[in-house]
Write a protein that holds these residues in place. Structure first.
Motif, short mmCIF file in Angstrom:
data_model
loop_
_atom_site.label_atom_id
_atom_site.label_comp_id
_atom_site.label_asym_id
_atom_site.label_seq_id
_atom_site.Cartn_x
_atom_site.Cartn_y
_atom_site.Cartn_z
N GLY A 176 1.59 3.80 -10.34
CA GLY A 176 2.09 3.09 -11.15
C GLY A 176 3.06 3.51 -12.41
N ASP A 181 9.20 0.51 -10.44
CA ASP A 181 8.99 -0.75 -9.62
C ASP A 181 10.20 -1.29 -8.78
OD1 ASP A 181 6.52 -1.01 -11.07
OD2 ASP A 181 7.34 -2.13 -12.82
N PRO A 215 7.98 0.41 -3.62
CA PRO A 215 6.36 -0.12 -3.86
C PRO A 215 6.30 -1.19 -2.63
CG PRO A 215 7.52 -0.72 -5.75
CD PRO A 215 8.84 0.03 -5.04
N THR A 217 4.13 -4.26 -2.71
CA THR A 217 3.41 -5.26 -3.61
C THR A 217 3.12 -6.76 -3.22
OG1 THR A 217 3.96 -3.83 -5.57
CG2 THR A 217 3.16 -5.90 -6.10
N ALA A 225 -0.06 -8.79 -9.90
CA ALA A 225 0.52 -8.29 -8.62
C ALA A 225 -0.36 -7.28 -8.26
CB ALA A 225 1.90 -7.80 -8.65
N ARG A 226 -0.65 -7.50 -6.65
CA ARG A 226 -1.36 -6.46 -6.09
C ARG A 226 -0.76 -5.24 -5.52
NH1 ARG A 226 -4.75 -9.42 -2.10
NH2 ARG A 226 -2.75 -10.63 -1.74
N ARG A 227 -0.84 -4.05 -5.88
CA ARG A 227 0.03 -2.85 -5.34
C ARG A 227 -0.81 -2.48 -4.15
NH1 ARG A 227 3.04 0.51 -9.38
NH2 ARG A 227 4.43 -1.26 -8.87
N ARG A 254 9.16 -7.03 0.65
CA ARG A 254 8.14 -8.07 -0.01
C ARG A 254 7.52 -9.11 0.76
NH1 ARG A 254 12.41 -7.88 -3.97
NH2 ARG A 254 13.58 -9.77 -3.12
#
Length: 508
Positions: A176, A181, A215, A217, A225-227, A254
């Motif tokens: 992170g 991002d 990423p 997510t 948001a959940r990574r 996504r």
């Protein structure tokens, strides 16, 4: 599933020209060279990933459109009204069609591993890469954690693990770190200053010169948001995806992240159910002189209620039991735990009379859980006499395996527990010879074969009869051989609701 060949040079914007006559996935293959071009080995400056000058530009990206076909027409004739808009609309429709077909392939995957591999294949086609890997490492720390490669073997993944974590785009995204991002582009690894020496060595060893990482997510792009992890695609030469390609793969990932989140949650639930079921079963089998024991338990994806038990009893005796509770899921697992604990208590008090044990168990089940039924088989084993006294309630008969015989034990036909107002059935006795093995099992072993009942019994009989002589002295080996033969994948269908229990007792 998409078939990504040894070099995929896909240009998404060239797809509309071919989609009138073929599907999107066929259009992908239209631009996959059969062999590796010699130009790929020649020195050249960085270029946009997947764009090959030999592929003509698509119609909707042409700078000018002539309104006349006559030789003397002016070259700078203005566009016909609406031509540019129509061209752009055609490109948008093409992109939507591409994403639709790729996401349709993704949603057809029903396991986490299959979904991760489909994500890699589709992403490689969208960004024009040949290899890649995806690391699933949820930020909440609850798992599941796994790494899957495309075009990378186990040894290749091992080499990448030797690179310091924060030297790789994958590691920086998983940690992170700021600036990751929107993805990480490394257009030319060997031209970058400050590249970690180990990263440079591994890149040279594996033969990649550029990478693009994104990423994964789930949820909206907010603090909540959940990574889930990160995906990276590797290029064999200096390259980077165009802005258009990044937009398409961003939309795809996504959507894919949401699908992965659902599968990951399902995987967690399955793992939790398996753990609970295992904790409710014996942590180890007792050691009783004169008999050797082995057990195998395979929990279904939904968590079933099959169980087994083996407990020492007074006078050097041994209680053996297998059973199954109707239903699946947490309620069935909980009912299985209660039923097994009750049977252990009844077995200690009156185990020498298996009929009395099952009668008490049936009464308890009818009074406390009237909406549930169960099958059970309890045996009072006397190792010194090589004798087992059995009583069964709607359960499949044991199988006796010896040097000179392989046969099912004849038991009386009886109803499952909880099905009648009062259960009762006579007991039977098994007299085994030295070296013979008695196999107790649940119906899940038969149901997972997918065969009719008679054929399933025949398959089980053949599997037991086919145990090699060298393995018959070890009940662990006997149980493994029977499982491998009856269920070649040792588990049966992945979506089966049936547990599998196999308990083997060999008399010395």
């Amino acid at each position: 599933m998409l078939d990504i060949s040894s070099r995929v040079r896909v240009h998404v914007e060239t797809l509309p020209a071919t989609q009138n006559d073929m599907g999107v996935c066929d259009a992908f293959e239209q631009y996959v060279p059969v062999g590796k071009p010699d130009a790929m080995n020649a020195p050249h400056p960085p270029k946009v990933a997947g764009i090959d000058s030999t592929v003509p530009a698509p119609a909707h990206t042409v700078a000018s459109v002539s309104t006349s076909t006559s030789p003397g027409a002016p070259q700078n004739t203005p566009h016909p009204p609406g031509a540019l808009l129509q061209d752009r609309l055609a490109g948008w429709v093409s992109d939507l069609t591409t994403l639709h077909e790729l996401t349709e392939r993704l949603v057809r995957t029903d396991t986490l591993d299959a979904a991760l591999r489909e994500l890699l294949r589709a992403g490689a086609a969208l960004v024009g890469a040949r290899r890649g890997l995806v690391a699933l490492e949820p930020a909440d720390g609850l798992g599941p954690d796994t790494t899957v490669g495309l075009g990378l073997g186990r040894a290749d993944l091992g080499h990448l693990e030797t690179v310091p974590r924060r030297s790789l785009p994958l590691g920086r995204i998983l940690d992170g770190l700021p600036g990751t991002d929107d993805g990480v582009v490394e257009a030319d690894l060997f031209a970058e200053k400050g590249l970690d020496p180990r990263h440079r060595d591994v890149a040279a060893r594996l033969g990649y010169a550029a990478s693009y990482a994104l990423p994964l997510t789930a949820g909206a792009a907010t603090d909540d948001a959940r990574r889930l992890g990160a995906a990276v695609w590797l290029y064999d030469e200096p390259a980077e995806p165009s802005e258009h390609r990044r937009h398409l793969v961003g939309l795809y990932t996504r959507y894919a992240a949401e699908h992965l989140a659902r599968l990951a949650e399902l995987e967690r639930t399955r793992a939790s159910m398996a753990t609970i079921a295992d904790e409710l079963l014996p942590s180890r089998l007792p050691r009783v002189p004169g008999v050797q024991l082995a057990a195998r338990h395979r929990t279904s994806a939904h968590g079933g209620g099959d169980w087994y038990d083996a407990l020492p009893l007074p006078d050097a005796a041994l209680g053996l039991a297998v059973g199954s509770v109707t239903g699946s899921g947490p309620s069935a697992v909980a009912a299985m735990g209660r039923l097994r604990a009750s049977l252990r208590a009844y077995a200690v008090m009156e185990g020498e009379d298996p009929v009395a044990v099952l009668s008490d168990l049936e009464l308890l089940l009818r009074l406390t859980e009237p909406a549930r039924s169960a099958t059970a088989l309890f045996g009072y084993c006397e190792p010194a006499l090589r004798k087992i006294t059995l009583a069964g309630a709607g359960h499949s008969p044991p199988l006796l395996l010896g040097e000179h015989r392989t046969e099912f034990v004849e038991t009386s036909v009886s109803a499952p527990l909880g099905m009648l107002a009062c259960w009762e059935a006579p007991s039977v006795e098994i007299h085994a010879e030295r070296g013979e093995t008695v196999l107790l099992y649940t119906d899940g072993l038969l149901h997972r074969t997918g065969d009719p009942t008679d054929r399933a019994f025949a398959r089980l009989h053949a599997a037991a009869a086919g145990v090699p002589t060298a393995l018959r002295g070890d009940p662990e080996a006997v149980a493994d051989h029977v499982l491998r033969t009856v269920l070649p994948d040792a588990a049966g269908p992945a979506d089966s609701t049936e547990d599998v229990v196999l308990l083997a007792a060999r008399f010395e």
